[in-house]
Design an enzyme around this catalytic site. Structure first.
Site: not given
Ligand SMILES: Cc1cc2nc3c(=O)[nH]c(=O)nc-3n(C[C@H](O)[C@H](O)[C@H](O)COP(=O)(O)OP(=O)(O)OC[C@H]3O[C@@H](n4cnc5c(N)ncnc54)[C@H](O)[C@@H]3O)c2cc1C
Lengths: 377, 293
Positions: A122, A239
């Protein structure tokens, strides 16, 4: 530099091979991908077998070289994957082993090893994805408990988990990275609501988790209060660094299967496709070598993989997507058929460049922490 | 040379876009995803009335009497909104299969071992004997597999219309990505302010605009090699664009609720149509040695 097995490693490999040959034929059939309780039971059952045979702690205590042998041999033999035990075995467990107290290790590690308890992660929140340190789930101290309110999203396996490695904000006044705490939260505590989220592959693989004044005993805190960011970096390095290593071997197996399929359906006659598969063979061989290199380096320095894990994670996640794109080429029109396993694998491979930190974030980590480029973003 | 849309062409494109927004907007798309395999007949007839299928049929035969460029413009619009149904097959059947031109009939065709929308089609062109349903990756395109259905030489128009739909997808996912990158904030600013994201979005536009020039030019010349080239560029723009759009959406893009995966899935379906990418590549290679390049 030496890539060959030591006598002990050789012995380990032979013993493991023999055990796999004896054990795998007697395994129950794999449950369907949508049957989450079934998958949980199956994955825990496999872990239990490993435990009984003395292989349970191979991800933690054994020498890293032994672990790679384990991954290599189990994957080659087509043994079950860690599945629902992913978080517990590959990052929550190692984090507790590295950062927990003696009592915490005794409380949580044996049930993970024996295949009794499933963990989920989480960390992410709707407004804190890449920017994890922006997390807002609040926890305040009340007697012997923390009281937690907020919400998490994309929590894989939340529906079947017993425990959650949870990040909470314990000091809203402190700078973002300073006020965070790492807690082990029991998933059956009152106030937790899990709402499954459907992925684009159609399954409910992850969930939203709503937390409404959930009481988590303060003894469940790993690391100090407000020192959770440091603990988190340990978790993330596991991880990104080593958790996917076993999958490289699995990808190599798939590549072999693709070549067989292509021979059977005539596509092997296409030189462009043959060369594409050949290149992927080079890619996955190199990724396996990179794994061995990183693991040996971590072993030598006695530390966790760190930013080198980002190099692996970045390259691997893209290679995996290319692998299943090549699979689609081998399958031809059948690549649109969800009943072909590679089709689902192709869909799930889309998440690899996002989950566990996006490719864009990995690039920045590599640029800043390894190359020493200025932090700009 | 005047390689621009005429006023009439622009009006046709805008009219089609308005019709599709009205008849197949976001809610209709959701509805279609939740009731897979159902084709909206009323919408099909509305498309027929608007001349979607009879567009290239001579006026003497009850058609609109326009050409490939116009067809490409309306198919691009169809691609943008993920309009479901065997659009190209029905369009190609206008004037041949009764009812196709007006949208009274839904016409599908066997194509490279696949048939789209078999169960909903009134007429299927080609030999669909022994067709077996498959669980389609695209929730908006039911598919049957036809045993032994080796790919014949595809009709260039079919290739071009497929490319036009891919172009629609490529343009749409670029817009979606840019929209999200402007709105979604991380680290205290819109993610589009990060160069990594900005470059992803810019790459999408570069590919889709290049594909657009190739597709429109192929529609003007009607040359099979131009068409093969347009197909390759449009396929790439659609598939990579949809992938990158998903990446820009992060975890949200991986959920069923988001529209992004539907674009990627449809783009993948189209890569299997009309001889596939390989045939177009071969055609272009052959042109190099035939002196027609
Ligand atoms: C299948 C799956 C399983 C997951 N399982 C878990 C889990 O078990 N536990 C958990 O805690 N999370 C989990 N996640 C969440 C995952 O860690 C996040 O989706 C991921 O960190 C990206 O965050 P976001 O989706 O908010 O994208 P955002 O942060 O909104 O990113 C959107 C876009 O902007 C880009 N971006 C954002 N900030 C920057 C920056 N500073 N520089 C350049 N580019 C940037 C990103 O690369 C992306 O292309 C899971 C996600 C998926 C898809």
């Amino acid at each position: 530099m030496d890539l060959s097995d030591t006598p002990e490693e050789e012995e380990f490999r032979a013993r493991l091979r023999e055990w796999l040959a004896k054990t795998l034929p007697g395994l129950p059939p794999k449950p369907s991908p949508d049957d989450w309780p079934g998958r949980r039971a199956y994955d825990l059952g496999w872990q239990r077998r490993l435990y009984d045979a003395g292989y349970a702690d191979v991800h933690w205590d054994a020498s890293p070289a032994t672990r790679l042998i384990f991954l290599e041999e189990t994957e080659k033999a087509g043994a079950p994957y860690v599945g629902a035990n992913f978080v517990g075995l590959l990052h929550a467990g190692p984090t507790i082993a590295a950062e927990g107290t003696e009592e915490q290790r005794e409380r949580w590690l044996p049930p993970i090893l024996r295949g009794e308890e499933v963990w989920c992660q989480g960390f992410s929140e709707p407004d804190a994805g890449s920017d994890l340190a922006a997390l807002r789930t609040r926890a305040w101290r009340d007697g012997d408990d923390y009281v937690v309110t907020g919400s998490k999203i994309w929590t894989s396996h939340a529906e079947v988990a017993d425990w959650c490695e949870l990040l909470v904000r314990t000091d809203p006044e402190a700078p973002r990275h300073r006020g965070i705490t790492w807690l082990a939260m029991p998933m059956d505590a009152p106030g937790i609501t899990v709402r499954p989220l459907r992925t684009l592959a159609g399954s409910a693989e992850f969930a939203e988790v709503f937390l409404d004044e959930v009481r988590v005993p303060a003894v469940n805190r790993v690391g100090d209060e407000n020192d959770g960011w440091r603990v988190t970096l340990v978790t993330l390095s596991f991880e990104r660094g080593t958790a996917f290593a076993g999958e490289v071997v699995a990808c190599r197996r798939v590549l072999g299967e693709l070549a067989v399929e292509a021979r059977e359906n005539g596509r092997w006659d296409d030189p462009a496709l043959r060369r594409r598969l050949g290149r992927l063979n080079a890619e996955f061989r190199a990724l396996w070598r990179l794994t061995q290199w990183n693991v040996s380096a971590a072993q030598a320095s006695g530390s966790v993989p760190g930013a080198a894990g980002s190099v692996f994670k970045l390259r691997y996640s893209h290679a995996r997507q290319e692998l299943y794109d090549a699979a689609a080429e081998v399958l031809g029109a059948d690549c649109l058929d969800l009943d072909r396993p590679w089709t689902l694998d192709r869909l799930s491979s889309l998440s690899y460049t996002i989950a566990a930190g996006t490719s864009q974030i990995q690039h920045s980590i590599i640029a800043e922490r390894i190359l020493g480029l200025p932090k700009g973003r | 040379m005047r390689f621009r849309l005429t006023d009439d062409q622009r009006a046709l494109r805008d009219g089609t876009r308005q019709l599709l927004v009205r008849r197949f907007g976001g809610e209709a798309l959701r509805g279609a995803v939740e009731s897979p395999g159902r084709l909206d007949r009323a919408l099909w007839r509305a498309l027929g009335e608007a001349g979607f299928f009879a567009l290239r049929l001579p006026e003497a035969e009850g058609g609109v009497g326009l050409g490939l460029p116009e067809a490409v413009l309306v198919f691009e619009e169809a691609g943008r909104v993920l309009l479901p149904g065997p659009l190209a097959a029905t369009h190609l059947a206008a004037g041949v299969v009764p009812g196709a031109a007006t949208g009274e009939a839904v016409v599908s065709a066997v194509d490279g071992g696949l048939v789209e929308w078999l169960a909903q089609a009134d007429v299927v062109r080609g030999d669909a004997a022994g067709a077996v349903p498959m669980r389609s990756l695209d929730p908006l395109t039911p598919l049957h597999r036809v045993p032994g259905g080796a790919a014949a030489d595809p009709a260039p128009v079919a290739v071009l219309l497929t490319a036009a739909e891919q172009l629609g997808t490529a343009a749409r996912v670029c817009e979606l990505a840019a929209q999200h990158a402007r709105a979604r904030e991380q680290f205290g600013r819109p993610v589009g302010a990060f160069q990594a994201v900005a470059h992803l979005c810019a790459g999408m536009l570069v590919r889709s605009e290049t594909a657009r020039a190739a597709v429109y030019a192929a529609a003007v010349t009607g040359d099979p090699v131009d068409i093969a080239a347009a197909r390759l560029l449009a396929d790439e723009a659609a598939v990579r664009g949809a992938r990158d759009c998903l990446q820009v959406h992060g975890g949200m893009g991986f959920t069923w609720e988001s529209e992004v995966h539907l674009h990627l899935k449809r783009a993948w379906v189209r890569t299997q149509r009309a001889g596939g990418v390989t045939q177009s590549e071969e055609a272009l290679a052959a042109a190099l040695t035939a002196g027609t390049a």
